[in-house]
Design a protein around this motif. Structure first.
Motif, PDB file in Angstrom:
ATOM      1  N   UNK A   1       0.814  -1.221   0.000  1.00 44.87           N
ATOM      2  CA  UNK A   1       0.000   0.000   0.000  1.00 44.87           C
ATOM      3  C   UNK A   1       0.848   1.271   0.000  1.00 44.87           C
ATOM      4  N   UNK A   2       2.058   1.177   0.573  1.00 45.06           N
ATOM      5  CA  UNK A   2       2.932   2.353   0.666  1.00 45.06           C
ATOM      6  C   UNK A   2       3.952   2.426  -0.461  1.00 45.06           C
ATOM      7  N   UNK A   3       3.922   1.446  -1.349  1.00 48.91           N
ATOM      8  CA  UNK A   3       4.901   1.409  -2.430  1.00 48.91           C
ATOM      9  C   UNK A   3       4.784   2.665  -3.295  1.00 48.91           C
ATOM     10  N   UNK A   4       5.900   3.329  -3.503  1.00 44.01           N
ATOM     11  CA  UNK A   4       5.918   4.519  -4.331  1.00 44.01           C
ATOM     12  C   UNK A   4       5.714   5.815  -3.579  1.00 44.01           C
ATOM     13  N   UNK A   5       5.331   5.733  -2.281  1.00 45.42           N
ATOM     14  CA  UNK A   5       5.187   6.963  -1.507  1.00 45.42           C
ATOM     15  C   UNK A   5       6.544   7.609  -1.267  1.00 45.42           C
ATOM     16  N   UNK A   6       6.538   8.929  -1.152  1.00 54.18           N
ATOM     17  CA  UNK A   6       7.805   9.651  -1.003  1.00 54.18           C
ATOM     18  C   UNK A   6       8.479   9.364   0.331  1.00 54.18           C
ATOM     19  N   UNK A   7       7.724   9.280   1.420  1.00 53.54           N
ATOM     20  CA  UNK A   7       8.312   9.063   2.745  1.00 53.54           C
ATOM     21  C   UNK A   7       7.439   8.079   3.526  1.00 53.54           C
ATOM     22  N   UNK A   8       7.463   6.807   3.119  1.00 56.38           N
ATOM     23  CA  UNK A   8       6.611   5.829   3.791  1.00 56.38           C
ATOM     24  C   UNK A   8       7.181   5.453   5.152  1.00 56.38           C
ATOM     25  N   UNK A   9       6.374   4.837   6.000  1.00 59.45           N
ATOM     26  CA  UNK A   9       6.921   4.318   7.253  1.00 59.45           C
ATOM     27  C   UNK A   9       7.933   3.210   6.972  1.00 59.45           C
ATOM     28  N   UNK A  10       8.896   3.060   7.875  1.00 64.03           N
ATOM     29  CA  UNK A  10       9.880   1.986   7.751  1.00 64.03           C
ATOM     30  C   UNK A  10       9.290   0.709   8.340  1.00 64.03           C
ATOM     31  N   UNK A  11       9.427  -0.382   7.620  1.00 66.58           N
ATOM     32  CA  UNK A  11       8.906  -1.675   8.063  1.00 66.58           C
ATOM     33  C   UNK A  11      10.075  -2.650   8.109  1.00 66.58           C
ATOM     34  N   UNK A  12      10.233  -3.324   9.254  1.00 68.97           N
ATOM     35  CA  UNK A  12      11.413  -4.168   9.446  1.00 68.97           C
ATOM     36  C   UNK A  12      11.018  -5.402  10.235  1.00 68.97           C
ATOM     37  N   UNK A  13      11.215  -6.561   9.625  1.00 70.87           N
ATOM     38  CA  UNK A  13      11.043  -7.847  10.300  1.00 70.87           C
ATOM     39  C   UNK A  13      12.433  -8.390  10.566  1.00 70.87           C
ATOM     40  N   UNK A  14      12.824  -8.418  11.826  1.00 74.58           N
ATOM     41  CA  UNK A  14      14.205  -8.731  12.191  1.00 74.58           C
ATOM     42  C   UNK A  14      14.316 -10.122  12.802  1.00 74.58           C
ATOM     43  N   UNK A  15      15.331 -10.846  12.378  1.00 70.42           N
ATOM     44  CA  UNK A  15      15.681 -12.140  12.979  1.00 70.42           C
ATOM     45  C   UNK A  15      14.477 -13.069  13.079  1.00 70.42           C
ATOM     46  N   UNK A  16      13.794 -13.257  11.945  1.00 71.56           N
ATOM     47  CA  UNK A  16      12.653 -14.161  11.891  1.00 71.56           C
ATOM     48  C   UNK A  16      13.174 -15.587  11.750  1.00 71.56           C
ATOM     49  N   UNK A  17      12.945 -16.409  12.768  1.00 73.56           N
ATOM     50  CA  UNK A  17      13.437 -17.789  12.747  1.00 73.56           C
ATOM     51  C   UNK A  17      12.749 -18.555  11.614  1.00 73.56           C
ATOM     52  N   UNK A  18      13.522 -19.063  10.680  1.00 76.72           N
ATOM     53  CA  UNK A  18      12.952 -19.659   9.470  1.00 76.72           C
ATOM     54  C   UNK A  18      12.151 -20.926   9.762  1.00 76.72           C
ATOM     55  N   UNK A  19      12.673 -21.918  10.502  1.00 77.87           N
ATOM     56  CA  UNK A  19      11.898 -23.152  10.681  1.00 77.87           C
ATOM     57  C   UNK A  19      10.561 -22.955  11.384  1.00 77.87           C
ATOM     58  N   UNK A  20      10.480 -22.002  12.316  1.00 73.88           N
ATOM     59  CA  UNK A  20       9.224 -21.821  13.045  1.00 73.88           C
ATOM     60  C   UNK A  20       8.240 -20.920  12.313  1.00 73.88           C
ATOM     61  N   UNK A  21       8.684 -20.224  11.268  1.00 73.28           N
ATOM     62  CA  UNK A  21       7.805 -19.292  10.562  1.00 73.28           C
ATOM     63  C   UNK A  21       7.524 -19.680   9.116  1.00 73.28           C
ATOM     64  N   UNK A  22       8.305 -20.618   8.561  1.00 78.75           N
ATOM     65  CA  UNK A  22       8.139 -20.968   7.154  1.00 78.75           C
ATOM     66  C   UNK A  22       8.277 -22.475   6.958  1.00 78.75           C
ATOM     67  N   UNK A  23       7.689 -22.950   5.867  1.00 78.12           N
ATOM     68  CA  UNK A  23       7.810 -24.349   5.455  1.00 78.12           C
ATOM     69  C   UNK A  23       8.531 -24.391   4.110  1.00 78.12           C
ATOM     70  N   UNK A  24       9.626 -25.155   4.044  1.00 77.75           N
ATOM     71  CA  UNK A  24      10.286 -25.405   2.774  1.00 77.75           C
ATOM     72  C   UNK A  24      11.351 -24.424   2.355  1.00 77.75           C
ATOM     73  N   UNK A  25      11.519 -23.320   3.065  1.00 80.84           N
ATOM     74  CA  UNK A  25      12.503 -22.309   2.653  1.00 80.84           C
ATOM     75  C   UNK A  25      13.912 -22.894   2.618  1.00 80.84           C
ATOM     76  N   UNK A  26      14.310 -23.563   3.704  1.00 79.83           N
ATOM     77  CA  UNK A  26      15.680 -24.094   3.763  1.00 79.83           C
ATOM     78  C   UNK A  26      15.892 -25.181   2.723  1.00 79.83           C
ATOM     79  N   UNK A  27      14.869 -26.013   2.510  1.00 81.81           N
ATOM     80  CA  UNK A  27      15.012 -27.111   1.564  1.00 81.81           C
ATOM     81  C   UNK A  27      15.099 -26.606   0.126  1.00 81.81           C
ATOM     82  N   UNK A  28      14.344 -25.580  -0.209  1.00 81.23           N
ATOM     83  CA  UNK A  28      14.349 -25.047  -1.572  1.00 81.23           C
ATOM     84  C   UNK A  28      15.553 -24.153  -1.848  1.00 81.23           C
TER      85      UNK A  28
END
Length: 343
Positions: free
Chosen positions: A111-138
């Motif tokens: 929704x904020x794509x292309x805005x001049x000064x959008x809010x900063x969004x940051x997802x930090x240190x998201x543990x892959x096995x507990x949050x995703x399926x298949x990322x490490x294998x692929x």
């Protein structure tokens, strides 16, 4: 001061580049290494990297399709800070944290794509096995016998203050671009660290704004810069950050993804040195100078020198934690500390 990017970084020498065509070559580079290096294109063939090269929205959809039905932690910084996730004037954080579904978080970015000064969004240190399926294998990377923690760092343009980590770190740029400014461990005095009990993400950070360094307030930062190294990563590139090296991290593109591997060569049953530092501040720092001198000598004897003579006079079956720690003796010591700290 005016924003110093990119002129400020131009004089900093680049991190050395290495090659690793096989897992064995990568293992050789990583084993016992105490200096950073870059490997261009190490993970360029990952499907996640190739998807990101097509379009940011495509790689966001790639992640959504593999996300588990669990909440994701996200930090949101208000416009006007140029992506700097840091303290405000009252030494509170200049961003708020929340939890939500990945689809909703990415929807906000869309929704904020292309805005001049959008809010900063940051997802930090998201543990892959507990949050995703298949990322490490692929998107595999053979690190031999290492058993790393695997994390994703996702966000819009951000600036993360210089900090260090205890584990070794192999950081792989998946999408967008990243700039790392690195300093050897001994430069901590010249980086003017902030509080260790009030931190943006658990580690003390440099109080210096790297885009507008105030050399009148932080004069020794010039000495740190004399030892700095710079690494700019494109999708597929990887950077090895040795344990305890300081690193200032910037996401440079409108949308950025980093996947990193953390590991330590010491057994997992050993404690965290930061906990020992915190305990020493609690128990030793404010003692009279004469007492501190005694404890400095004791620490040198039992911890930093720790030669065979420390316990040679004690029967072998009675040396306890004065012998090299095992999982069993480390567990007993941890239980003892928990009991004493809870009094």
């Amino acid at each position: 001061m005016a924003d110093a990017d990119p002129i400020f970084f131009a004089a900093i020498p680049s991190v050395v580049e290495r090659e690793a065509a096989t897992p064995e070559a990568l293992d050789t580079l990583l084993r016992g290494c105490r200096s950073p290096f870059v490997i261009r294109g190490l993970v360029a063939d990952w499907p996640m990297v190739q998807t990101g090269l097509r379009a940011p929205r495509e790689v966001r959809q790639y992640l959504i399709e593999r996300a588990r039905d669990v909440p994701f932690a996200v930090s949101v910084g208000q416009p006007g800070h140029n992506g700097r996730m840091f303290y405000d004037a009252a030494m509170d954080m200049n961003f708020r944290t929340a939890r939500g579904k990945l689809t909703d978080i990415f929807g906000g970015i869309d929704a904020n794509e292309g805005r001049r000064d959008p809010p900063s969004v940051y997802l930090a240190s998201i543990d892959v096995p507990t949050h995703f399926v298949g990322i490490e294998q692929e998107n595999p990377l053979d690190l031999g016998s290492r058993e790393p923690l695997v994390s994703l760092w996702i966000g819009t343009p951000t600036r993360i203050a210089a900090h260090n980590d205890f584990p070794d770190n192999l950081a792989c740029c998946v999408a967008g671009a990243r700039r790392f400014t690195l300093f050897p461990p001994e430069q901590f005095r010249n980086l003017y660290l902030g509080p260790i009990d009030n931190t943006p993400a658990g580690r003390a950070v440099s109080m210096v704004d790297f885009h507008a360094p105030d050399f009148d307030r932080y004069p020794r930062f010039a000495d740190a810069l004399a030892k700095a190294q710079l690494a700019e990563l494109q999708p597929g590139d990887a950077l090895f950050i040795p344990s305890m090296w300081w690193h200032h991290v910037e996401g440079l593109a409108p949308f950025n993804i980093l996947l990193n591997y953390w590991w330590r060569d010491t057994p997992r049953y050993l404690g965290q040195p930061q906990d020992a530092l915190n305990h020493a501040i609690l128990a030793i720092r404010d003692l009279p100078a004469e007492d501190k001198a005694i404890w400095r000598d004791m620490f040198a004897h039992y911890v930093f020198e720790s030669g065979p003579a420390v316990a040679a006079h004690i029967p072998e079956n009675a040396r306890g934690v004065l012998d090299p720690l095992t999982a069993e003796t480390a567990g007993r010591l941890r239980a003892f500390l928990l009991r004493t700290l809870s009094r």
